[in-house]
Design an enzyme around this catalytic site. Sequence first.
Site, PDB file in Angstrom:
ATOM      1  CB  VAL A 159      44.569  25.054   6.319  1.00  0.00           C
ATOM      2  CG1 VAL A 159      44.898  25.586   4.994  1.00  0.00           C
ATOM      3  CG2 VAL A 159      44.891  23.647   6.661  1.00  0.00           C
ATOM      4  N   GLY A 160      44.411  28.118   7.678  1.00  0.00           N
ATOM      5  CA  GLY A 160      44.427  29.589   7.616  1.00  0.00           C
ATOM      6  C   GLY A 160      45.609  30.199   7.926  1.00  0.00           C
ATOM      7  CD  GLU A 177      34.581  34.800   5.336  1.00  0.00           C
ATOM      8  OE1 GLU A 177      33.983  34.350   6.504  1.00  0.00           O
ATOM      9  OE2 GLU A 177      34.777  36.318   5.265  1.00  0.00           O
ATOM     10  CB  CYS A 211      31.849  27.897   9.378  1.00  0.00           C
ATOM     11  SG  CYS A 211      30.675  28.857   8.027  1.00  0.00           S
TER      12      CYS A 211
HETATM   13  P1  NAD Z   1      38.857  21.645   3.784  1.00  0.00           P
HETATM   14  O1  NAD Z   1      39.563  20.447   4.510  1.00  0.00           O
HETATM   15  O2  NAD Z   1      38.189  21.611   2.495  1.00  0.00           O
HETATM   16  O3  NAD Z   1      40.431  22.671   3.612  1.00  0.00           O
HETATM   17  C1  NAD Z   1      39.977  24.118   2.942  1.00  0.00           C
HETATM   18  C2  NAD Z   1      40.860  24.152   2.032  1.00  0.00           C
HETATM   19  O4  NAD Z   1      42.491  24.133   2.394  1.00  0.00           O
HETATM   20  C3  NAD Z   1      40.717  23.196   0.778  1.00  0.00           C
HETATM   21  O5  NAD Z   1      40.484  23.811  -0.421  1.00  0.00           O
HETATM   22  C4  NAD Z   1      42.062  22.418   0.911  1.00  0.00           C
HETATM   23  O6  NAD Z   1      42.593  21.755  -0.292  1.00  0.00           O
HETATM   24  C5  NAD Z   1      43.030  23.370   1.737  1.00  0.00           C
HETATM   25  N1  NAD Z   1      43.833  22.812   2.349  1.00  0.00           N
HETATM   26  C6  NAD Z   1      44.047  21.898   3.190  1.00  0.00           C
HETATM   27  N2  NAD Z   1      45.144  21.547   3.729  1.00  0.00           N
HETATM   28  C7  NAD Z   1      45.970  22.392   3.360  1.00  0.00           C
HETATM   29  C8  NAD Z   1      47.445  22.659   3.653  1.00  0.00           C
HETATM   30  N3  NAD Z   1      48.191  22.058   4.465  1.00  0.00           N
HETATM   31  N4  NAD Z   1      48.018  23.703   2.873  1.00  0.00           N
HETATM   32  C9  NAD Z   1      47.100  24.587   2.052  1.00  0.00           C
HETATM   33  N5  NAD Z   1      45.941  24.161   1.777  1.00  0.00           N
HETATM   34  C10 NAD Z   1      45.359  23.309   2.204  1.00  0.00           C
HETATM   35  O7  NAD Z   1      38.144  22.392   4.799  1.00  0.00           O
HETATM   36  P2  NAD Z   1      38.378  22.322   6.388  1.00  0.00           P
HETATM   37  O8  NAD Z   1      39.399  23.136   6.823  1.00  0.00           O
HETATM   38  O9  NAD Z   1      38.132  20.889   7.069  1.00  0.00           O
HETATM   39  O10 NAD Z   1      37.186  23.182   6.474  1.00  0.00           O
HETATM   40  C11 NAD Z   1      36.257  23.041   7.666  1.00  0.00           C
HETATM   41  C12 NAD Z   1      36.585  24.493   8.556  1.00  0.00           C
HETATM   42  O11 NAD Z   1      36.372  25.505   7.836  1.00  0.00           O
HETATM   43  C13 NAD Z   1      35.733  24.682   9.947  1.00  0.00           C
HETATM   44  O12 NAD Z   1      36.677  24.926  10.767  1.00  0.00           O
HETATM   45  C14 NAD Z   1      34.798  25.461   9.508  1.00  0.00           C
HETATM   46  O13 NAD Z   1      34.594  26.208  10.643  1.00  0.00           O
HETATM   47  C15 NAD Z   1      35.529  26.518   8.527  1.00  0.00           C
HETATM   48  N6  NAD Z   1      34.618  27.194   7.531  1.00  0.00           N
HETATM   49  C16 NAD Z   1      34.564  28.378   7.794  1.00  0.00           C
HETATM   50  C17 NAD Z   1      33.585  29.232   6.797  1.00  0.00           C
HETATM   51  C18 NAD Z   1      33.522  30.787   7.090  1.00  0.00           C
HETATM   52  O14 NAD Z   1      32.709  31.176   6.291  1.00  0.00           O
HETATM   53  N7  NAD Z   1      34.170  31.361   7.861  1.00  0.00           N
HETATM   54  C19 NAD Z   1      32.888  28.470   6.088  1.00  0.00           C
HETATM   55  C20 NAD Z   1      33.009  26.969   5.892  1.00  0.00           C
HETATM   56  C21 NAD Z   1      33.872  26.387   6.743  1.00  0.00           C
END
Ligand code: NAD
Length: 424
Positions: A159-160, A177, A211
């Site tokens: 998603v990043g 992040e 994370c």
């Molecule tokens: P998540 O599912 O909550 O998604 C993150 C955000 O992205 C949410 O707000 C969600 O609504 C949005 N999102 C989801 N799909 C999307 C799309 N297709 N388009 C636009 N926005 C969208 O969280 P996740 O991704 O499951 O989080 C877990 C991951 O995050 C792990 O890889 C973890 O390592 C990483 N993480 C990193 C940090 C850091 O500080 N570096 C901290 C916490 C988590």
Amino acid sequence: MRMYTENHNEMVAALAKDLRRSKTEAVLLETQYLMTDLKNMLNNLDSWAKPERPSKGFVNMLDDVVIYKEPYGVALVIGAWNYPLQLLLLPMAGAIAAGNVVVVKPSELAEASTQFVVEMLPRYLDNDAVIVVEGGPEETTELLKQKFDYIFYTGGTNVGKIVYAAATKHLTPVTLELGGKSPTYIDGTVNIEVTAKRVLWGKFINSGQTCIAPDYVLCSKEVQEKFVNAARNVLKEWYGEDPQKSPDLCRIINSRHFSRLQALIEASKDKIAIGGQTDPRERFIEPTILTNVKGTDKIMEDEIFGPILPIVPVENAYEAIKFINSREKPLTLYVFSTSKDVVANIVDNTSSGGMCVNDTVMQMGVETLPFGGVGSSGIGAYHGKTTFDTFTHQKSCLIKNFSPIGEKLGSIRYPPYSDKKLNR
Ligand code: NAD
């Protein structure tokens, strides 16, 4: 700060509802953390926001050279579900402190924490300066079509990439992040009991949904055996004979992530040294350690993000470095060794967002250390002053005056040009 102190119990309750988080973990890893960060920000904001006067050369002796701290404008902060308050409110506070207005988008997966944010932010903050937008991928996709002046995203790498692509359309600067598989190398010089405690704590807080959790361990077969023996004692001491009954273990956020983790355990059945029990009714996964794992095993493909710790045997630090460098750059790299040479060798020959030597996760609490990834684990950083800097445009400015001496000294730049004026 008032929002945090007046609603502390509500925050702890929301985290318990979303993740069955214990009060201790909620306080240490979210509420206390948020308050400490805010106090630090309030204590230092004046000096952070003050225009800087960097050193200047002879040519500018008569001028002022200034860096003004300018807010970007409208910032979008997108949070993740695993630390649903901290990951949203900490960057939000930094964005406001730097003078921005903020749109916050909590993760739809942490429903109770999102509800807290939706109810509380409008009560405590200026509604013209902060707004909350609820929703999942669909709503976030719409949001990302808008032109923001800064985007701060926390979440998975895939998603990043979507967020980065959307930001590129408007040339919006980003902080990403992200995640990844953070390795932990342990050599034979350490106190294995203390090492086991520090690695297991970092892995099993929030049931591995962290994370910067150690994703996997690299060590020799001898260290592996000692580590597993020590881990067995530690886990029994912490979580008892039946870990499912322990009040200190979180649950997996939803059934999709539960099934994903259950499938990983299933695929690694023959490698389970400790744990392996699961219960879909409670989305419970027992703290699990896998031994003699190979780099090609399924569990080593993606970030685990759950309470499963694979150990991959390597001969020595050199092999560990080779293994780490054959993969994407991790968010964090952990090294357990009392040998300065081993530590220096790993520092010099690997790349990761950050590192911690002889402990896990605790680096996050050092507010003077920027926190962020590199390569596929992220872009940019925050925490402490770095959060303020992240949301601040450094506007550099040269201020001249009309002094005749300065004008004479600078007149070399005016035509007609000549070698004589250049003095060569
Ligand atoms: P998540 O599912 O909550 O998604 C993150 C955000 O992205 C949410 O707000 C969600 O609504 C949005 N999102 C989801 N799909 C999307 C799309 N297709 N388009 C636009 N926005 C969208 O969280 P996740 O991704 O499951 O989080 C877990 C991951 O995050 C792990 O890889 C973890 O390592 C990483 N993480 C990193 C940090 C850091 O500080 N570096 C901290 C916490 C988590």
